[in-house]
Design a protein around this motif. Structure first.
Motif, short mmCIF file in Angstrom:
data_model
loop_
_atom_site.label_atom_id
_atom_site.label_comp_id
_atom_site.label_asym_id
_atom_site.label_seq_id
_atom_site.Cartn_x
_atom_site.Cartn_y
_atom_site.Cartn_z
N LEU A 214 -7.62 37.35 89.45
CA LEU A 214 -7.76 38.86 88.69
C LEU A 214 -9.31 38.80 88.53
CD1 LEU A 214 -5.02 38.21 85.92
CD2 LEU A 214 -5.19 39.95 87.63
N GLY A 215 -10.00 37.73 88.26
CA GLY A 215 -11.33 37.83 88.06
C GLY A 215 -12.27 37.82 89.23
N GLU A 216 -11.69 38.07 90.44
CA GLU A 216 -12.68 38.08 91.72
C GLU A 216 -13.30 39.41 91.85
OE1 GLU A 216 -10.61 37.31 95.51
OE2 GLU A 216 -10.21 35.40 94.77
N SER A 217 -14.59 39.12 92.02
CA SER A 217 -15.47 40.23 92.78
C SER A 217 -16.23 39.57 93.60
CB SER A 217 -16.34 40.76 91.47
OG SER A 217 -17.07 39.57 90.95
N ARG A 218 -15.83 38.76 94.62
CA ARG A 218 -16.42 38.15 95.60
C ARG A 218 -16.38 39.29 96.95
NH1 ARG A 218 -12.91 34.62 93.24
NH2 ARG A 218 -13.75 33.10 92.08
N GLY A 219 -17.44 38.94 97.86
CA GLY A 219 -17.82 39.78 98.98
C GLY A 219 -17.40 38.88 100.15
N PRO A 220 -17.23 39.21 101.34
CA PRO A 220 -17.12 38.37 102.54
C PRO A 220 -17.90 37.06 102.45
CG PRO A 220 -17.23 40.81 103.09
CD PRO A 220 -17.54 40.48 101.66
N GLY A 221 -17.65 35.95 102.79
CA GLY A 221 -18.31 34.82 102.84
C GLY A 221 -18.85 34.35 101.52
N ASP A 222 -18.23 34.73 100.38
CA ASP A 222 -18.60 34.24 99.01
C ASP A 222 -17.56 32.95 98.93
OD1 ASP A 222 -20.42 35.97 98.60
OD2 ASP A 222 -19.38 37.26 97.04
N TRP A 223 -17.87 32.06 98.01
CA TRP A 223 -17.27 30.75 97.48
C TRP A 223 -16.03 31.21 97.03
CZ3 TRP A 223 -16.61 26.25 99.51
CH2 TRP A 223 -15.82 25.08 98.97
N ARG A 224 -14.90 30.78 97.31
CA ARG A 224 -13.61 30.86 96.70
C ARG A 224 -13.23 29.46 96.38
NH1 ARG A 224 -9.32 31.68 94.15
NH2 ARG A 224 -7.41 32.74 94.85
N PRO A 225 -13.17 29.36 94.78
CA PRO A 225 -13.18 28.22 94.18
C PRO A 225 -11.90 27.45 94.78
CG PRO A 225 -13.68 29.62 92.48
CD PRO A 225 -13.68 30.51 93.84
N THR A 226 -12.02 26.10 95.15
CA THR A 226 -10.83 25.43 95.58
C THR A 226 -10.06 24.65 94.43
OG1 THR A 226 -12.31 24.61 97.47
CG2 THR A 226 -10.19 23.42 97.21
N ILE A 227 -8.68 24.78 94.59
CA ILE A 227 -7.86 24.13 93.56
C ILE A 227 -7.15 22.90 94.21
CG2 ILE A 227 -5.96 24.25 92.13
CD1 ILE A 227 -6.38 27.27 92.20
N VAL A 228 -7.48 21.73 93.71
CA VAL A 228 -6.93 20.41 94.02
C VAL A 228 -6.06 19.62 93.20
CG1 VAL A 228 -7.27 18.18 95.10
CG2 VAL A 228 -9.02 20.02 95.63
N LYS A 229 -4.83 19.17 93.34
CA LYS A 229 -4.01 18.38 92.56
C LYS A 229 -4.36 16.88 92.58
CE LYS A 229 0.09 20.02 93.79
NZ LYS A 229 1.52 20.04 93.74
N THR A 230 -4.28 16.31 91.67
CA THR A 230 -4.71 14.92 91.55
C THR A 230 -3.67 14.10 90.80
OG1 THR A 230 -6.54 14.93 89.93
CG2 THR A 230 -7.20 15.16 92.19
N VAL A 231 -3.75 12.69 90.97
CA VAL A 231 -3.17 11.79 89.97
C VAL A 231 -4.33 10.62 89.82
CG1 VAL A 231 -1.40 10.26 89.08
CG2 VAL A 231 -0.77 12.16 90.53
N ALA A 232 -5.37 10.83 89.10
CA ALA A 232 -6.63 10.06 89.12
C ALA A 232 -6.47 8.76 88.92
CB ALA A 232 -7.68 10.61 88.28
N SER A 233 -5.27 8.41 88.09
CA SER A 233 -4.98 7.11 87.64
C SER A 233 -4.64 6.17 88.66
CB SER A 233 -3.92 6.96 86.53
OG SER A 233 -2.97 7.78 87.07
#
Length: 319
Positions: A214-233
């Protein structure tokens, strides 16, 4: 008591923890020798990769930071950690909870961990954090992890202090609503949904993806934030977080974004130091004849506050 700054810097460059600790103490205490310290450190800086970690209380920031330290140490990298704690309302000192949780690394000579108090500073960072980062950089840290107090509407300052900003969330904590409210969708380069073994982890990822879209105003080649799932413990997913960080770093270096961020950071730091110095000089004028005379003219209606402020600034900078 004056210290031998050149010797301290040399010892810090050799990786001696006591020297690093002493230099950061000089920074935190706004020592009269701070200018000398920064001048001595300057030629040795600019090499560390600064990663900021933030998120709501309870999402596992300290556990995640500790897991990242382990991952980077496995790669043979020296790691510095600045854990910025809420200030104690009684002593003004940090609560040190982060350092307790990271005690696994206490005996590792390739890791330096320091807790710093915010001392009431909004933005989630201690005012002296930029200089402390510089100390760790000059001391030979390849990576500096800056863990901040819980994110909120006025606590997104880490984005201006880090090369890469990591926002941590956890399922079932109302983080989706908090993300929209606090504006953290604008500051994250990498999003980590920790405690992914809990119910609702996949839903949190979907919601994040939706909100980022929804908040995207990115052009070609712009960084798309990565989402990673973790269980850090349990160390699960931490390798994927490091991989995401390295991808973001490579993307920034390829496009000159890393240099731009560091230039912007340096400019902000210079501005902050200059404004602080001006504020201190203006504070010294309380009760001064010049300030009183300006106030009298404002009350009499012969001078407006903006013109008075211009005169005050001119007087302070010329004196």
């Amino acid at each position: 008591m004056a210290v031998d700054v050149a010797q301290l810097v040399e010892q810090a460059r050799e990786g001696r923890p006591r020297a690093v600790a002493r230099l950061i103490s000089l920074v935190e205490g706004a020592s009269p020798q701070l200018r000398e310290v920064m001048a001595a450190l300057a030629p040795h800086t600019g090499n560390a990769y600064v990663v900021g970690l933030t998120g709501s209380p309870g999402v596992g920031k300290s556990t995640s930071t500790s897991a990242l330290v382990s991952a980077y140490r496995a790669q043979g990298k020296r790691v510095g950690v600045l854990a910025v704690d809420p200030s104690s309302p009684f002593s003004g000192g940090a609560l040190l909870g982060d350092r307790i949780r990271m005690s696994d690394h206490a005996s590792d000579p390739g890791v330096y961990i320091r807790s710093m108090a915010t001392r009431g500073h909004l933005g989630g960072l201690a005012w002296s954090a930029p200089q402390a980062i510089r100390v760790l950089d000059a001391a030979g840290c390849d990576v500096v992890l800056v863990e901040t107090v819980g994110v909120g509407q006025s606590e997104v300052e880490i984005a201006s202090q880090a090369d890469t900003s990591v926002v941590l969330l956890a399922p079932g904590m109302g983080d989706g609503i908090q993300a929209a409210k606090a504006g953290i969708l604008e500051i994250g380069d990498v999003y980590v949904v920790n405690k992914a073994d809990r119910d609702g982890a996949d839903a949190t990822v979907r919601e994040l993806n939706h909100m980022l879209g929804l908040g995207e105003s990115r052009g070609p080649g712009d960084w798309r934030p990565t989402i990673v799932k973790t269980v850090a413990s349990r160390g699960e997913g931490v390798g994927e977080v490091v991989e995401a960080l390295e991808k973001h770093r490579a993307w920034m270096e390829e496009r000159g974004v890393l240099d731009e961020r560091r230039l912007r950071r340096a400019a902000t730091e210079v501005e902050t130091i200059a404004v602080t110095a001006l504020r201190e000089r203006i504070a010294d004028l309380h009760g001064d004849r010049r300030l009183g005379a300006l106030a009298e003219q404002i009350v009499a209606g012969t001078l407006d506050p903006y013109a008075a402020a211009d005169q005050l600034v001119a007087g302070v900078t010329e004196s």
